[in-house]
Design an enzyme around this catalytic site. Structure first.
Site, PDB file in Angstrom:
ATOM      1  N   ASN A 205       0.829  -1.198   0.000  1.00  0.00           N
ATOM      2  CA  ASN A 205       0.000   0.000   0.000  1.00  0.00           C
ATOM      3  C   ASN A 205       0.868   1.255   0.000  1.00  0.00           C
ATOM      4  OD1 ASN A 205       0.310   1.098   2.961  1.00  0.00           O
ATOM      5  ND2 ASN A 205       0.070  -1.110   3.136  1.00  0.00           N
TER       6      ASN A 205
ATOM      7  N   LYS B   6       1.103   1.914  16.389  1.00  0.00           N
ATOM      8  CA  LYS B   6       1.609   3.114  15.713  1.00  0.00           C
ATOM      9  C   LYS B   6       0.466   4.028  15.329  1.00  0.00           C
ATOM     10  CE  LYS B   6       3.488   3.115  11.404  1.00  0.00           C
ATOM     11  NZ  LYS B   6       4.485   2.788  10.375  1.00  0.00           N
TER      12      LYS B   6
ATOM     13  N   LYS C 112      -0.397   7.974  13.238  1.00  0.00           N
ATOM     14  CA  LYS C 112       0.082   9.005  12.336  1.00  0.00           C
ATOM     15  C   LYS C 112       0.162  10.347  13.054  1.00  0.00           C
ATOM     16  CE  LYS C 112       0.226   6.134   8.904  1.00  0.00           C
ATOM     17  NZ  LYS C 112       1.523   5.696   8.360  1.00  0.00           N
TER      18      LYS C 112
ATOM     19  N   ASP D  38       4.466   8.318  13.236  1.00  0.00           N
ATOM     20  CA  ASP D  38       4.888   8.333  11.831  1.00  0.00           C
ATOM     21  C   ASP D  38       4.379   9.608  11.161  1.00  0.00           C
ATOM     22  OD1 ASP D  38       5.471   7.847   9.182  1.00  0.00           O
ATOM     23  OD2 ASP D  38       4.181   6.094   8.990  1.00  0.00           O
TER      24      ASP D  38
ATOM     25  N   GLU E  30       9.102   8.319  13.226  1.00  0.00           N
ATOM     26  CA  GLU E  30       9.301   7.792  11.880  1.00  0.00           C
ATOM     27  C   GLU E  30       9.150   8.847  10.791  1.00  0.00           C
ATOM     28  OE1 GLU E  30       7.032   4.612   8.886  1.00  0.00           O
ATOM     29  OE2 GLU E  30       6.861   4.377  11.064  1.00  0.00           O
TER      30      GLU E  30
ATOM     31  N   GLU F 225      11.158   3.502   4.197  1.00  0.00           N
ATOM     32  CA  GLU F 225      10.121   2.799   3.438  1.00  0.00           C
ATOM     33  C   GLU F 225       9.941   3.362   2.038  1.00  0.00           C
ATOM     34  OE1 GLU F 225       5.760   4.431   4.177  1.00  0.00           O
ATOM     35  OE2 GLU F 225       6.677   3.897   6.075  1.00  0.00           O
TER      36      GLU F 225
ATOM     37  N   ASP G 189      11.203  -1.757   2.088  1.00  0.00           N
ATOM     38  CA  ASP G 189      10.115  -2.690   1.759  1.00  0.00           C
ATOM     39  C   ASP G 189      10.441  -3.334   0.423  1.00  0.00           C
ATOM     40  OD1 ASP G 189       7.778  -3.949   0.968  1.00  0.00           O
ATOM     41  OD2 ASP G 189       6.461  -2.285   1.471  1.00  0.00           O
TER      42      ASP G 189
ATOM     43  N   HIS H 116       8.406  -1.931   6.096  1.00  0.00           N
ATOM     44  CA  HIS H 116       7.070  -1.403   5.833  1.00  0.00           C
ATOM     45  C   HIS H 116       6.278  -2.432   5.026  1.00  0.00           C
ATOM     46  CE1 HIS H 116       4.538   0.534   2.675  1.00  0.00           C
ATOM     47  NE2 HIS H 116       4.100   1.274   3.673  1.00  0.00           N
TER      48      HIS H 116
ATOM     49  N   GLU I 293       6.038  -4.860   9.897  1.00  0.00           N
ATOM     50  CA  GLU I 293       4.826  -4.079  10.114  1.00  0.00           C
ATOM     51  C   GLU I 293       3.601  -4.975   9.929  1.00  0.00           C
ATOM     52  OE1 GLU I 293       3.336   0.384   8.962  1.00  0.00           O
ATOM     53  OE2 GLU I 293       4.289  -0.772   7.371  1.00  0.00           O
TER      54      GLU I 293
END
Length: 388
Positions: free
Chosen positions: A53, A181, A183, A212, A238, A264, A291, A321, A340
């Protein structure tokens, strides 16, 4: 032995959520099937892959460049030296024919997605879990099937309030996660701090929060957040700034002594190397999030791990990620620090095989041939629609 067909389908994984930089209302991914002429139990061996994603499906690039190169190649040139299996490195080199170095962009996603499907097929042909194959070929021969995972969530969405945010985090803790986690950067600093305080109010001893920013901040804002976040014992801070702004990352270490994480959105070994050379990352505490599904696949990831070793980094500082089973297999086979996980988002592509539960922050991988997609019932249903 040969690849007889490669199929791609672009699939929506849209959601009303957003981070500090993008919303996911029109997000897509590419699902790929690599069909071979190897027959097992009366059916051809098929390898599957998809991209993580946050980057969109890359079917056009695949159909115009990378799939034709594979299909037009002499099949003998794509086999292992023993002739007993496909060779992912030779297939990768075939895909990269007539591609200039640098400018990695979206092609790294296209190649990485096909590469995942190739490795799934290779491990199935070998009749091994991918993590066992990786441990035998590139590791010390010993796989660690017990892998740390954390719950990625805490996105911004319409109608979200502090109680809903706390309920979300409680649900992850109740499912066995010890690290969650959220945002940041999609609201004001004061509001983000209030959200952090809300989450911390529901965490217990031994449970931690990571935050993040998704690359949102300029240097001044990143420093303001660093100073404010320093009051907490966070798992990590992050991707504060643009992923290619290595100077910002290096400067930030002067203002934030606790662990940071990034990587990531670096899609090649060379970009990862520049982060290590110039980003001020600290191998005793910081985390790397490369990733493979976005960065040219496992073939390139092996180069990245070799580079890290040359620079004094342990693979155990990598927590990729993406939340997919490919990285889980790499973690188990090559000694990464974890992976993750998206417990409720981007399904059915994230998550674990059926019956695998999170216990005290860890999952234990079952002995399944390939990547293990066949034992995730909702996912394999979508994959078989493409392949069969």
């Amino acid at each position: 032995m040969k690849i007889v067909e490669i199929r791609e389908k672009t699939i929506p994984i849209s959601s009303p959520i957003r981070n500090a930089y993008i919303d996911f209302s029109k997000m897509t991914l590419s699902l790929v099937a690599v069909v071979t002429d190897v027959i097992r139990n009366g059916k051809p061996v098929i390898g599957y892959g998809f991209n993580s994603n946050g980057r969109y499906g890359q079917g056009k690039l695949m159909r115009e460049r990378f799939i034709p190169r594979i299909m037009e190649a002499d099949p003998a040139t794509l086999m292992s030296d023993t002739g007993e299996n496909l060779d992912p490195h030779k297939i990768w080199n075939c895909m990269f024919t007539n591609e200039k170095p640098g400018g990695h962009g979206e092609r790294s996603v296209a190649i990485g997605t096909i590469d995942m499907a190739v490795w799934d097929a290779v491990a199935k042909i070998a009749d091994k879990p991918l993590f066992r194959l990786l441990a035998d070929r590139y590791g010390n021969g010993e796989a660690n099937c017990k892998i740390f995972v954390y719950a990625a969530g805490g996105y911004y969405y319409p109608g979200q309030d502090h109680e809903k945010l706390k309920d979300e985090m409680r649900s992850y803790i109740d499912r066995g996660y010890t690290v969650v986690k959220k945002k940041i950067g999609g609201a004001s600093l004061d509001e983000d701090l209030r959200r952090i305080d809300s989450i911390l109010s529901v965490l217990q001893d031994g449970q931690k929060l990571a935050v993040d920013a998704n690359g949102r901040f300029d240097l001044d804002t990143a420093i303001k957040y660093a100073k404010a976040l320093s009051q907490y014992d966070l798992f990590w801070y992050e991707e504060a700034g643009d992923p290619l702004d290595f100077e910002l990352q290096a400067t930030l270490r002067n203002y934030y002594k606790n662990p940071m994480a990034t990587g990531e959105n670096l899609f090649s070994m060379q970009d990862a190397r520049n982060l290590i050379r110039h980003g001020g990352m600290r191998p005793d505490r910081d985390w790397l999030q490369f990733d493979c599904a976005l960065s040219y696949g496992l073939v390139e990831y092996l180069r990245t791990l070799d580079m890290l070793k040359e620079h004094g980094w342990s693979a155990s500082r990598c927590i990729p990620h993406g939340g997919h089973q490919m990285s889980l297999n790499i973690a188990a086979g090559l000694g990464l620090g974890g992976n993750e996980s998206y417990p409720d988002l981007f399904q059915p592509y994230g998550g674990f095989p059926d019956g695998v539960k999170v216990e005290a922050g860890y999952v234990t991988l079952p002995e399944l041939p390939g990547i293990g997609f066949e034992n995730k019932s909702d996912l394999i249903c979508e994959m078989r629609k493409l392949a069969e």
